[in-house]
Design an enzyme around this catalytic site. Structure first.
Site, mmCIF file in Angstrom:
data_model
loop_
_atom_site.group_PDB
_atom_site.id
_atom_site.type_symbol
_atom_site.label_atom_id
_atom_site.label_comp_id
_atom_site.label_asym_id
_atom_site.label_seq_id
_atom_site.Cartn_x
_atom_site.Cartn_y
_atom_site.Cartn_z
ATOM 1 N N ASN A 1 0.899 5.735 8.674
ATOM 2 C CA ASN A 1 0.339 7.081 8.817
ATOM 3 C C ASN A 1 -0.861 7.085 9.773
ATOM 4 O OD1 ASN A 1 2.249 7.868 6.942
ATOM 5 N ND2 ASN A 1 0.837 7.864 5.208
ATOM 6 N N GLU B 1 7.291 7.833 10.284
ATOM 7 C CA GLU B 1 7.631 8.795 9.215
ATOM 8 C C GLU B 1 7.465 10.239 9.676
ATOM 9 O OE1 GLU B 1 5.585 7.718 5.561
ATOM 10 O OE2 GLU B 1 6.889 5.981 5.284
ATOM 11 N N GLU C 1 9.262 -0.703 6.469
ATOM 12 C CA GLU C 1 8.292 -0.636 5.363
ATOM 13 C C GLU C 1 9.065 -0.751 4.058
ATOM 14 O OE1 GLU C 1 5.269 2.416 5.209
ATOM 15 O OE2 GLU C 1 5.151 2.488 7.405
HETATM 16 O O1 AHR Z 1 2.237 1.500 3.840
HETATM 17 C C1 AHR Z 1 1.494 2.596 3.413
HETATM 18 C C2 AHR Z 1 2.007 3.911 4.002
HETATM 19 O O2 AHR Z 1 3.270 4.205 3.472
HETATM 20 C C3 AHR Z 1 2.239 3.949 5.482
HETATM 21 O O3 AHR Z 1 1.076 4.232 6.194
HETATM 22 C C4 AHR Z 1 3.225 5.053 5.643
HETATM 23 O O4 AHR Z 1 4.051 4.883 6.766
HETATM 24 C C5 AHR Z 1 3.986 5.041 4.330
HETATM 25 O O5 AHR Z 1 4.076 6.309 3.787
#
Ligand code: AHR
Length: 506
Positions: free
Chosen positions: A71, A172, A291
């Protein structure tokens, strides 16, 4: 309880891409500051990077690290993190409600990756910014000296291009929480234009377009269809994310989530095939699962900070989940799923690597230590390289909300022909019964047990801490043996196992 498996050397799924064992490092909490970077730490190198952390990253054999977000990247100006440190601005980070000093930027990260033996995977801001900044960033990082951005990089101390191959086109972008959130049409068009432009710079780049943030998103999987229809022939991978939690304190449901992960991958693999057919394309887009991890232990304590009630602190403790033994079983199942789906999942990144939902934790000025989940990741990354095998598995199972007949035995196998090994990673999802496992070994020739490591614990809640970092660690297993081409082993209730066979007569 009994389970039987057949492994045949010719029944291959795919050669596992080393990048399956990648990781993610975001400017978030203490991941970077006092995580990897702490100039005053006794182990700091000339660049201010903690050597004790680098050693642990090397132990994990991490092949590639995604950076700087997450994010965070969606409101990040990469230019803030280059040039003389004393001239770099402090900015407010809108994603995590903190301050960013920019003491670490792309040069420092590149140096750290070199020290840790990992490739870089850089994310581009497609939230608050767009095409122009993207092309400038790529040119700064990879362009030759003699151009405006290449010369600036040289003036900032690096004459040679960094040669970064992997670029994430935003993060995202389907998420309403994201700075610059877009509809799939808006994002797909933008991703296509950015990809086209970056390809004009260098055709060999590997470009990763955003898929869904998780499979519960209202836009999933239509998001993937629309985005890919806009940019299919310009990108190489589609990114998926998933975090696992046991907020409901229901271990059976928690450990069934691997089935949800498997269905998620399967659905997006089918969506890729669908768009490929619509496009009459020969290109094979694959999945970058960049992720994944367990994330829930720290959510209550982080609430105020994330709501902005504590101002704009620099590098506060955030998302510092302390993992327990139950999470070892979950991470074992997640990695098994990636190995079994290595035909379509080419890149995967544990999120994250240090301090923030991470296998490695640090104490400022003090020690670095291994969380419980360090170990299943370690075993997969160290020994899960080679060909993944299509196993035939017969196991008793249980019904869950996620899927029916979830097998108590979760297993994957990796054959390393050159190294002469066959490795099984197995989880017994049953909490009370031992699994008597027989594996029929076909076509491998003579085999013997070379190594057997087991993780069990008296309580699922057991954790490692700074004060007691070895409470949950692997121990050598006993009793596994090969006779008449059958590997037999007893898997204790709620256990993780790594059984490595040596092949050939030696
Ligand atoms: O990894 C933590 C957060 O999770 C990241 O910044 C985001 O891409 C996801 O929502």
């Amino acid at each position: 309880m009994k389970a039987s498996v057949t492994a045949h050397r010719d029944y291959r799924i795919a050669t596992i891409d080393d990048r399956l064992y990648g990781a993610f490092l975001e400017h978030l909490g203490r991941a970077v500051y006092t995580g990897v970077y702490e100039p005053d730490h006794p182990t700091a190198d000339a660049n201010g990077m903690r050597r004790d952390v680098i050693d642990l990253v090397k132990e994990l054999n991490v092949p590639i690290v995604r950076y700087p977000g997450g994010n965070f990247v969606s409101a990040y100006n990469w230019e803030d993190g280059v040039g003389p440190r004393d001239k770099r601005p402090t900015r407010l980070d809108l994603a995590w409600h903190t301050s960013e000093s920019n003491a670490v930027g792309v040069h420092e990260f590149a140096g750290w990756c070199e020290a840790a033996g990992a490739q870089m995977m850089l994310a581009i801001n497609l939230g608050s910014r767009g095409l122009d900044e993207a092309r400038n960033f790529v040119e700064y990082v990879n362009g030759p000296a003699g151009s405006y951005w290449g010369d600036l990089r040289k003036a900032n101390g690096r004459a040679e291009p960094f040669g970064v191959r992997h670029w994430c086109l935003g993060n995202e972008m389907d998420g309403p929480w994201q700075v610059g959130h877009k509809t799939p049409h808006e994002y797909g068009r933008l991703a296509n234009e950015v990809a086209k432009t970056l390809r004009a710079f260098d055709k060999s780049l590997e470009l990763i377009v955003c898929g869904s943030s998780n499979s519960d998103m209202a836009t999933y999987p239509e998001w993937e269809r629309v985005v890919l229809e806009n940019c299919y022939d310009a990108v190489d991978h589609i990114s998926l994310h998933m975090y696992f939690n046991n907020k409901a304190k229901n271990t059976a449901e928690y450990l069934a989530l691997g089935e949800k992960l498997d269905a998620y991958i399967g659905t997006i693999a089918s969506t890729i095939d669908f768009v490929r057919a619509v496009k009459r394309s020969r290109r094979k887009v694959t999945i970058s699962f960049d992720e994944w991890n367990v994330w829930y232990h720290s959510m209550t304590q982080d609430r105020e900070m994330l709501a902005g009630e504590k101002g704009w602190p620099h590098a506060p403790a955030l998302l510092e989940d302390i993992y327990n033994f139950e999470d070892v079983l979950q991470v074992g199942c997640i990695l098994n799923t990636f190995i079994r789906r290595s035909d379509v999942v080419r890149i995967a990144c544990i999120a994250q690597l240090v301090n923030v939902i991470a296998p490695i934790m640090t104490e400022p000025g003090g020690a670095a230590w291994r969380q419980t989940i360090f170990y299943p990741y370690y075993f997969a990354s160290r020994f899960g390289r080679g060909d993944s095998l299509k196993l035939s598995v017969t196991s008793p199972g249980y019904d869950s909300q996620v899927a029916d007949n979830v097998p108590y035995l979760d297993v994957s196998a990796v054959h390393d022909e050159a190294g002469g090994t066959l490795t099984f990673f197995a989880v017994n999802r049953h909490g009370r019964e031992t699994l008597d496992l027989d594996v029929s070994l076909q076509g491998f020739g003579p085999a013997r047990v070379g190594d057997h490591q087991v993780m069990t614990s008296a309580r699922l809640e057991d954790v490692n801490t700074l004060a007691n970092p070895k409470a949950v660690t692997p121990k050598p297993g006993s009793g596994a043996k090969v006779a008449d081409d059958v590997l037999s082993a007893r898997l204790a209730p709620y256990s993780y196992q790594m059984i490595r066979l040596k092949l050939g007569g030696a």
